[in-house]
Design a protein around this motif. Structure first.
Motif, mmCIF file in Angstrom:
data_model
loop_
_atom_site.group_PDB
_atom_site.id
_atom_site.type_symbol
_atom_site.label_atom_id
_atom_site.label_comp_id
_atom_site.label_asym_id
_atom_site.label_seq_id
_atom_site.Cartn_x
_atom_site.Cartn_y
_atom_site.Cartn_z
ATOM 1 N N ASP A 92 3.150 -12.406 -0.354
ATOM 2 C CA ASP A 92 3.983 -11.911 0.019
ATOM 3 C C ASP A 92 3.650 -9.605 0.929
ATOM 4 O O ASP A 92 4.338 -9.688 1.720
ATOM 5 N N GLN A 93 2.482 -9.882 0.792
ATOM 6 C CA GLN A 93 2.185 -8.781 1.238
ATOM 7 C C GLN A 93 1.750 -8.284 2.630
ATOM 8 O O GLN A 93 1.994 -7.705 3.454
ATOM 9 N N ASP A 96 4.894 -8.757 4.299
ATOM 10 C CA ASP A 96 4.669 -7.428 4.648
ATOM 11 C C ASP A 96 4.499 -6.296 5.696
ATOM 12 O O ASP A 96 5.387 -5.870 6.602
#
Length: 143
Positions: A92-93, A96
């Motif tokens: 997820d990071q 992003d």
């Protein structure tokens, strides 16, 4: 006295009969093309060949700069988030990071795409002029 031009590699002949496509560049991921230069190349064919080489070089330079910047920013992003004792960067990071990188570079990509389309339309126009010449040459050779 002028020395004959040496081949780019000892494994390449001085003259080639067809275009050669090499392996992708390690940074830009663009494949280099070594173009065949026919002995009976017309001025228009030469212009097309040189313009194709110029567009390829422009494309290579753009993607080399872009991919280098991307790798540097990604490395910094990962380094900032993987301090000793910290967990690895999550998917997820990273998602992003990719989204933010693309947003920061949106205008640059838009300009690149517009220039790319312009280059390709000009190449298509030149190729449209060269194709009939090559067809006539081939028909004459068949007789």
């Amino acid at each position: 006295m002028k020395e004959p031009k040496q081949p780019e590699s000892p494994f390449l002949p001085n003259e080639i009969c067809e275009d050669w496509v090499g392996p992708p560049d390690s940074v830009s991921k663009i494949r280099p093309i070594r173009q065949h230069i026919p002995t009976n190349e017309t001025a228009l064919e030469k212009i097309l060949r040189e313009k194709q080489a110029s567009v390829l070089a422009w494309n290579h330079l753009y993607w080399k700069k872009h991919n280098k910047a991307f790798k540097q920013e990604r490395r910094r992003f990962v380094e900032l988030r993987t301090r000793p004792g910290a967990e690895a960067v999550t998917d997820d990071q990273m998602a992003d990071f990719y989204r933010e990188f693309m947003e920061r570079n949106r205008e640059k990509h838009r300009r690149y795409n517009l220039q790319w389309y312009g280059h390709n339309f000009r190449l298509l126009g030149l190729a449209g002029l060269v194709a009939p010449l090559r067809l006539l040459r081939a028909v004459r050779l068949l007789r």
